[in-house]
Design a protein around this motif. Sequence first.
Motif, mmCIF file in Angstrom:
data_model
loop_
_atom_site.group_PDB
_atom_site.id
_atom_site.type_symbol
_atom_site.label_atom_id
_atom_site.label_comp_id
_atom_site.label_asym_id
_atom_site.label_seq_id
_atom_site.Cartn_x
_atom_site.Cartn_y
_atom_site.Cartn_z
ATOM 1 N N ILE A 173 0.838 -1.187 0.000
ATOM 2 C CA ILE A 173 0.000 0.000 0.000
ATOM 3 C C ILE A 173 0.879 1.246 0.000
ATOM 4 N N LYS A 174 0.404 2.302 -0.648
ATOM 5 C CA LYS A 174 1.147 3.562 -0.649
ATOM 6 C C LYS A 174 1.114 4.190 0.741
ATOM 7 N N LEU A 175 2.202 4.865 1.094
ATOM 8 C CA LEU A 175 2.351 5.426 2.436
ATOM 9 C C LEU A 175 1.188 6.338 2.805
ATOM 10 N N GLN A 176 0.802 7.230 1.914
ATOM 11 C CA GLN A 176 -0.262 8.178 2.234
ATOM 12 C C GLN A 176 -1.560 7.465 2.592
ATOM 13 N N ALA A 177 -1.878 6.402 1.881
ATOM 14 C CA ALA A 177 -3.091 5.638 2.184
ATOM 15 C C ALA A 177 -2.949 4.880 3.500
ATOM 16 N N TRP A 196 6.876 1.493 11.965
ATOM 17 C CA TRP A 196 6.996 1.992 10.597
ATOM 18 C C TRP A 196 8.480 2.182 10.265
ATOM 19 N N VAL A 197 8.924 1.526 9.195
ATOM 20 C CA VAL A 197 10.335 1.571 8.801
ATOM 21 C C VAL A 197 10.416 1.937 7.322
ATOM 22 N N GLY A 198 11.245 2.917 7.015
ATOM 23 C CA GLY A 198 11.398 3.355 5.628
ATOM 24 C C GLY A 198 12.206 2.369 4.797
ATOM 25 N N PRO A 199 12.232 2.558 3.478
ATOM 26 C CA PRO A 199 13.001 1.685 2.584
ATOM 27 C C PRO A 199 14.461 2.092 2.578
ATOM 28 N N GLU A 200 15.229 1.581 1.623
ATOM 29 C CA GLU A 200 16.603 2.031 1.449
ATOM 30 C C GLU A 200 16.584 3.541 1.167
ATOM 31 N N GLY A 201 17.371 4.283 1.908
ATOM 32 C CA GLY A 201 17.346 5.728 1.775
ATOM 33 C C GLY A 201 16.400 6.395 2.747
ATOM 34 N N GLY A 202 15.566 5.583 3.425
ATOM 35 C CA GLY A 202 14.669 6.100 4.441
ATOM 36 C C GLY A 202 13.462 6.835 3.884
ATOM 37 N N PHE A 203 12.623 7.338 4.787
ATOM 38 C CA PHE A 203 11.516 8.198 4.389
ATOM 39 C C PHE A 203 12.060 9.548 3.924
ATOM 40 N N SER A 204 11.389 10.169 2.967
ATOM 41 C CA SER A 204 11.772 11.517 2.550
ATOM 42 C C SER A 204 11.352 12.508 3.637
ATOM 43 N N ASP A 205 11.873 13.733 3.552
ATOM 44 C CA ASP A 205 11.508 14.759 4.531
ATOM 45 C C ASP A 205 10.005 15.003 4.540
ATOM 46 N N GLU A 248 7.670 12.831 3.713
ATOM 47 C CA GLU A 248 7.011 11.677 4.317
ATOM 48 C C GLU A 248 7.155 11.686 5.840
ATOM 49 N N ILE A 249 8.327 12.082 6.322
ATOM 50 C CA ILE A 249 8.526 12.187 7.771
ATOM 51 C C ILE A 249 7.546 13.196 8.363
ATOM 52 N N ASN A 250 7.343 14.290 7.651
ATOM 53 C CA ASN A 250 6.389 15.304 8.107
ATOM 54 C C ASN A 250 4.975 14.736 8.152
ATOM 55 N N TRP A 251 4.604 13.966 7.108
ATOM 56 C CA TRP A 251 3.274 13.337 7.092
ATOM 57 C C TRP A 251 3.104 12.417 8.295
ATOM 58 N N VAL A 252 4.106 11.555 8.514
ATOM 59 C CA VAL A 252 4.015 10.556 9.572
ATOM 60 C C VAL A 252 3.903 11.228 10.943
ATOM 61 N N GLU A 253 4.741 12.234 11.171
ATOM 62 C CA GLU A 253 4.710 12.925 12.462
ATOM 63 C C GLU A 253 3.401 13.691 12.649
ATOM 64 N N THR A 254 2.912 14.303 11.577
ATOM 65 C CA THR A 254 1.655 15.047 11.645
ATOM 66 C C THR A 254 0.496 14.135 12.043
ATOM 67 N N HIS A 255 0.573 12.870 11.632
ATOM 68 C CA HIS A 255 -0.485 11.905 11.963
ATOM 69 C C HIS A 255 -0.286 11.267 13.337
ATOM 70 N N GLY A 256 0.723 11.709 14.085
ATOM 71 C CA GLY A 256 0.878 11.253 15.463
ATOM 72 C C GLY A 256 1.802 10.074 15.678
ATOM 73 N N CYS A 257 2.536 9.669 14.638
ATOM 74 C CA CYS A 257 3.479 8.562 14.799
ATOM 75 C C CYS A 257 4.731 9.083 15.522
ATOM 76 N N LYS A 258 5.187 8.341 16.517
ATOM 77 C CA LYS A 258 6.283 8.798 17.377
ATOM 78 C C LYS A 258 7.641 8.382 16.802
ATOM 79 N N PRO A 259 8.580 9.329 16.640
ATOM 80 C CA PRO A 259 9.925 8.962 16.162
ATOM 81 C C PRO A 259 10.735 8.289 17.264
ATOM 82 N N VAL A 260 11.450 7.229 16.887
ATOM 83 C CA VAL A 260 12.274 6.467 17.827
ATOM 84 C C VAL A 260 13.603 6.148 17.150
#
Length: 242
Positions: free
Chosen positions: A154-158, A192-201, A203-215
């Motif tokens: 599934i696409k990240l945004q969905a 949630w784990v990004g691919p090779e190269g990680g999440f883009s900036d 995408e990180i903003n999207w994830v954090e905005t939705h309440g996912c905690k960075p670790v």
Amino acid sequence: MRIPRIFTTQQLTTSSSVILEKEAANHVSRVLRMTTGHQLELFNGDGYSYFGNIVSIERNQVSVEIVESRASDNESPLNIHLYQGVSRGDKMELTLQKGVELGVKQFTPLITERCGVKLDDKRWQKKHEHWQKVIESACEQCGRNSIPTLHPAIKLQAALEQLTSNSFFMHPDASNSFKSINADTKSELQLWVGPEGGFSDEEINWVETHGCKPVKLGPRVLRTETAALAAVAVMNSVWGDF
């Protein structure tokens, strides 16, 4: 001698016989070179192990008579759902295989901006079928009798619509570690784990905005397959049965 474990999609009950699927039968008769009278351990994901004896081998058909069933309680107490950015080559297979061994209960492959795998719907379906076999084989090896759920890619945004308050994503610059987080371990734990190269900036903003905690996991930058497996191991160590 260790009794071989074989996964089957068929219904299993004691005092009954079952004919193995073609691929499993080929593995038993041609790879393992087993013959009539040998013991097998079968499982189909219902939480039980079924022990039986091979009663006949004819061409590619192997018939097994089931004589005993045993419940298994070796599942992790944590309901970890790994959202993994799809990686290239055998890295994704490694993550799925070892994730099964570490007790992950659900997998969702993520299609992200830096995902190096570009497929049409038909090829994604074939990839899904292959990954499902990887999961089943890992269960055979590690002794799990419950098959983890593999969701479609599934696409990240969905996927962000599925985020819960118990969601964590790997970020090398995060200030939190798993030891510092008071998680609700009785509910689903999303990783949630990004691919090779990680999440883009973005995408990180999207994830954090939705309440996912960075670790983060220490001061070193980890490869995608290392990050996922290390994080699951730490979660089991801090909150689970390690």
